[in-house]
Design an enzyme around this catalytic site. Structure first.
Site, PDB file in Angstrom:
ATOM      1  N   HIS A  76       0.828  -1.202   0.000  1.00 19.90           N
ATOM      2  CA  HIS A  76       0.000   0.000   0.000  1.00 19.90           C
ATOM      3  C   HIS A  76       0.874   1.268   0.000  1.00 19.90           C
ATOM      4  O   HIS A  76       0.690   2.155  -0.840  1.00 19.90           O
ATOM      5  CB  HIS A  76      -0.923  -0.020   1.227  1.00 19.90           C
ATOM      6  CG  HIS A  76      -1.841   1.161   1.327  1.00 19.90           C
ATOM      7  ND1 HIS A  76      -3.119   1.150   0.827  1.00 19.90           N
ATOM      8  CD2 HIS A  76      -1.661   2.396   1.851  1.00 19.90           C
ATOM      9  CE1 HIS A  76      -3.689   2.321   1.046  1.00 19.90           C
ATOM     10  NE2 HIS A  76      -2.825   3.096   1.673  1.00 19.90           N
ATOM     11  N   GLU A  77       1.817   1.326   0.935  1.00 22.84           N
ATOM     12  CA  GLU A  77       2.648   2.528   1.033  1.00 22.84           C
ATOM     13  C   GLU A  77       3.579   2.651  -0.176  1.00 22.84           C
ATOM     14  O   GLU A  77       3.887   3.765  -0.616  1.00 22.84           O
ATOM     15  CB  GLU A  77       3.440   2.549   2.345  1.00 22.84           C
ATOM     16  CG  GLU A  77       2.583   2.519   3.615  1.00 22.84           C
ATOM     17  CD  GLU A  77       1.533   3.634   3.701  1.00 22.84           C
ATOM     18  OE1 GLU A  77       1.739   4.714   3.114  1.00 22.84           O
ATOM     19  OE2 GLU A  77       0.488   3.410   4.362  1.00 22.84           O
ATOM     20  N   HIS A  81       1.787   4.561  -2.744  1.00 17.83           N
ATOM     21  CA  HIS A  81       1.915   6.005  -2.509  1.00 17.83           C
ATOM     22  C   HIS A  81       3.306   6.491  -2.932  1.00 17.83           C
ATOM     23  O   HIS A  81       3.463   7.541  -3.557  1.00 17.83           O
ATOM     24  CB  HIS A  81       1.741   6.323  -1.018  1.00 17.83           C
ATOM     25  CG  HIS A  81       0.314   6.311  -0.540  1.00 17.83           C
ATOM     26  ND1 HIS A  81      -0.668   7.065  -1.122  1.00 17.83           N
ATOM     27  CD2 HIS A  81      -0.282   5.653   0.492  1.00 17.83           C
ATOM     28  CE1 HIS A  81      -1.825   6.878  -0.473  1.00 17.83           C
ATOM     29  NE2 HIS A  81      -1.613   6.015   0.505  1.00 17.83           N
ATOM     30  N   GLU A 135      -4.550   8.059  -3.018  1.00 17.82           N
ATOM     31  CA  GLU A 135      -5.051   6.785  -2.513  1.00 17.82           C
ATOM     32  C   GLU A 135      -5.357   5.823  -3.660  1.00 17.82           C
ATOM     33  O   GLU A 135      -5.232   4.603  -3.504  1.00 17.82           O
ATOM     34  CB  GLU A 135      -6.308   7.035  -1.655  1.00 17.82           C
ATOM     35  CG  GLU A 135      -6.707   5.876  -0.780  1.00 17.82           C
ATOM     36  CD  GLU A 135      -5.689   5.553   0.308  1.00 17.82           C
ATOM     37  OE1 GLU A 135      -4.774   6.362   0.564  1.00 17.82           O
ATOM     38  OE2 GLU A 135      -5.784   4.458   0.894  1.00 17.82           O
TER      39      GLU A 135
END
Lengths: 543, 543
Positions: free
Chosen positions: A305-306, A309, A337
């Site tokens: 997830h990160e 980003h 997101e």
């Protein structure tokens, strides 16, 4: 300076034709007004980058006893940044840039966002900026303590102060937005350009409408056939093979982060209570995750997830038009997101990904050899409504957002007593997700956001999920071999496509709607998201 | 503001006697001029603290690919700090404070140092300040690369630039000091108030005079009786018991740091290439050390050394007169070094300390059980001239400083070609310490200092050693039980004595000489240092 240069060109113009004169006058205006503006913007950007390092340090490295002095430092830096952003010199170059039309769309975006940012910022007094910085720092420390002790009443007063201050900030900085709709729109606008509560109501209503029967059907299936999504024993969190696995989880997560394309020479990867992406600029992007012995999924999925980003951040335009300038910035929090969720959901939670990842798990954790890629795929896609937003599955996640959206919108409007939030929170969790909240640490205190001033942020998570589904569908059209590439652990084609279509594009467009129209042909629309969920969970749960 | 307050007091004065009027006028002047000054100073201090966090991050956490953007960030922050330090508002409050005489000596010191700092700083243009910040960042990165590759020629050009820039800085900011003596005095003055090369010549000559015969006698003894300082096998660096010991060394070092009094709730303890003390302010003090499998001494002694620095920083005055103001700052680099060396030499390298520390080693490293406290004491006090300054024993250390002092003074004067330094370096090491330098990484490239702009800093190390011996002698007089306290691992009495006599005193006095006179009765004087070394090494080597 601008006037005298213009004069020079006018004198020279005697020797040139009229058309040539017009071109040169435009060039002179551009080169002086635009260059003067970008010089000022870059200086502010460098100081904001410093502030990013300070924040990262505060969350990853700083000791607790340094909190008071750190608050004073952040206040001083915020004061300086505010001064620079609203200085007489900045006002001068901004005014000179008003109405400037350049040939280059990205340069125009720099001008557009600089003016918009200036107008918002210059409405905020130095005193208000400093109060904001100080309260955000103090509130964060208070939240950390309250969460540890699950002591919401100790936190409630400062949370109330935070909402009061954010209301003041919204009303002061975005008076038109607040007047046209409701005060909360001013908070939303800070994270999601042009988004309003009334528009969100519509998007969320359509999403909820599609999700409710699907979630209901899945939960009914789970009741009727409890084994439908049973984990193979090796993947159960309490399997002894996961004991003392934190270090190996971290190693594996780092390897996968590198495979996905996180550039470790231009960033860091640490551990913090609440995973986040931070740092200074595209050449210094920092991500965190958290690991626990039992839940092998949390740290790994959090990493992906990160990294999503971080790829956005590391992919931001670093050329002369972009470096340190508004156009290189992420378009909105929802767009950001969409990038993390695209990697987390469309990649990590796909069948193809586990053809690549299962062998890595087999090697790092030999007890998982009995689990097939399909087993991992099913394990990571179990629908299991729970307490914690960041651990939620794709189907129940939006309900966590709807709850927070309702609470912060009402708090913002002054229609909610801060003391009653836990009660409302716990009732909603019971009603919508059939979850009992045992304590506030796993309820209202679980999220970091409000504590550091991110009020109006939560809706972006679900907007991001909706956009991720739209963008990935476009990527599948553009890269017919995508699924096989993922299967083989070849993430470069997808990453480069996103870099070209999204990351480098930054804030060229004026809104997420415009960006999505350029990339997918449509504005924000929950339909592809709902189609994707219906197909996927229909198959997984044999509906 | 000041004028109107003063006017109010003049009106009131009708009702008071003449003497009372005078008192009140003084008070009004004080409270307005002094308060306005300290408000400005504190704002600058907070930004300097931010800069401290940025530097610590650069050396401990930042990735290499972030160096260019970091240089730009530091440049922007340095520019802002310079602007604030030399702003029209600062000039106004400084001018209002000139000639101000307050009752409180510490408040007077704030005024004195503020004016002195302003005069130095305001002579430096924003351009020069920014060039300095940028070069320091780039030079540091170049040094790291050159040191790894032992490639001095790749580093020499930027080193030359550094010295040229530092000469410009000294000449610009301290014209009187440079004119009265030599340009290098301007560099010295930045680290050691009022110190000049001619005075250093005298102090160092006396020190060298006392050291040379002592070092000669010790080395002769070692030649004649090679076993005189033989290590017990357990303490030899190649004993297998030290294999893989880094983690346990780190644990032990942390324990001892805590025992000495380092406050972990207000700071950090990390690992970096070159150990240093940094951070932001007394409530955020950060230290580093480095460990290696073999050399168990380096990380441990480095810890105690940096803790000595850190105790000074954590002990700085945090009251209303001190917090964020000049009087709370360390008096000079030599004074700072006196604190680290007092703990490293007078404590760690004493017999008493090893009664406390040997059992800790026995527990952490069972193979050392055969080594007695006396064995540890002898092991840590072996005279063994070597290549590396930070590893040098007490007797040869000053010669490393004399060499660097000669080189930087000559380079500064433009009397030395940067290309010839390795040659001069290696010749000196051979002549004075009988050491062959195999490569520049262990020669001229070993020190970080010049790379980040600390030119004129090295003499402070030996000044600190001299002052440490003087101060510890005074502590022994004040605390008759000191040696037994150390034996029992009770470091609070010494630490609190230092806190009262040195740390909290900060920059109350105008020079290290004044401070030492207050604490010991004498100014800087090498005699106690030489007496201490002569007695200690006379006994150790049976001279």
């Amino acid at each position: 300076m601008r006037a005298s240069l213009l004069g020079m060109y006018l004198v020279q113009a005697v020797a040139f034709g009229a058309k040539r004169l017009a071109q040169r006058r435009g060039l002179a205006l551009r080169s002086t007004a635009y260059d003067a503006l970008t010089k000022e913007l870059r200086e502010v950007a460098r100081l904001e980058e410093v502030s990013g390092i300070l924040s990262y340090d505060e969350q990853c490295f700083m000791s607790e006893g340094s909190a008071a002095s750190r608050a004073a430092q952040k206040e001083a830096l915020a004061g300086v940044i505010h001064e620079k952003r609203t200085s007489a010199r900045m006002a001068e170059v901004i005014d000179a840039a008003r109405g400037l039309k350049l040939d280059d769309a990205r340069e125009n975006a720099n001008v557009r966002d600089a003016i918009e940012g200036f107008d918002v910022e210059s409405r905020k007094s130095k005193d208000l900026a400093e109060r904001e910085a100080r309260l955000e720092s103090e509130c964060f420390v208070a939240w950390k303590k309250a969460r540890e002790a699950s002591d919401y009443p100790a936190y409630a007063p400062i949370l109330q102060d935070m909402f009061a201050l954010k209301r003041e900030v919204a009303a002061t900085t975005r008076p038109d937005v607040c007047a046209a709709g409701e005060p909360y729109d001013g908070a939303l606008d800070a994270f999601e350009r042009g988004m309003t509560a009334s528009r969100l109501d519509a998007i969320f209503a359509k999403t909820r409408e599609g999700l409710e029967p699907l979630l209901k059907a899945v939960l009914a299936k789970k009741r009727d056939a409890p084994d439908v999504d049973a984990l193979p024993p090796a993947l159960a969190f309490d399997h002894p093979g996961w004991k003392g696995s934190v270090e190996k989880q971290a190693e594996l997560s780092k390897k996968v982060a590198a495979d996905l394309g996180f550039d470790f020479t231009k960033g860091r990867f640490d551990v913090s209570t609440h995973p986040f992406t931070g740092g200074a600029c595209p050449t210094d992007v920092r991500i965190t995750t958290r690991y626990s012995d039992g839940n092998w999924l949390e740290g790994f999925a959090g990493t992906v997830h990160e990294v999503g980003h971080a790829l956005y951040e590391q992919g931001r335009a670093g050329d002369a038009v972009g470096d340190g300038l508004p156009v290189s910035k992420a378009l909105s929090m929802g767009t950001h997101e969409s990038q993390s969720l695209l990697w987390e959901r469309m990649v990590l939670q796909s069948k193809a990904f586990w053809e690549y990842a299962a062998p890595l798990f087999h090697e790092a954790f030999p007890h998982t050899k009995e689990a097939s890629p399909e087993d991992f795929y099913r394990a990571i896609n179990r629908v299991q409504p729970g307490l914690i937003r960041v651990e939620a599955d794709e189907l129940s996640y939006p309900f966590h957002v709807f709850l927070r959206y309702d609470v912060e919108r009402a708090l913002f409007a002054g229609e909610l007593d801060v003391a009653t939030i836990p009660q409302q929170w716990n009732a909603y969790m019971k009603e919508r997700l059939d979850v009992d909240v045992p304590d506030d640490a796993s309820g209202v205190l679980q999220d970091i956001h409000w504590s550091f001033g991110a009020v109006g942020y939560f809706p972006s998570y679900t907007l991001g999920a909706i956009m991720a589904a739209q963008i990935f569908a476009a990527a599948e059209d553009a890269l017919p071999d995508l699924s096989d590439q993922i299967r083989r652990g070849e993430f470069a084609p997808l990453r480069e496509w996103l870099r070209t279509e999204i990351h480098e594009v930054g804030s060229t467009y004026a809104s997420p709607d415009d960006l999505l129209r350029a990339v997918t042909g449509d504005g924000i629309d929950p339909a592809p998201f709902l189609d994707y969920l219906t197909a996927k969970y229909g198959e997984l749960y044999g509906l």
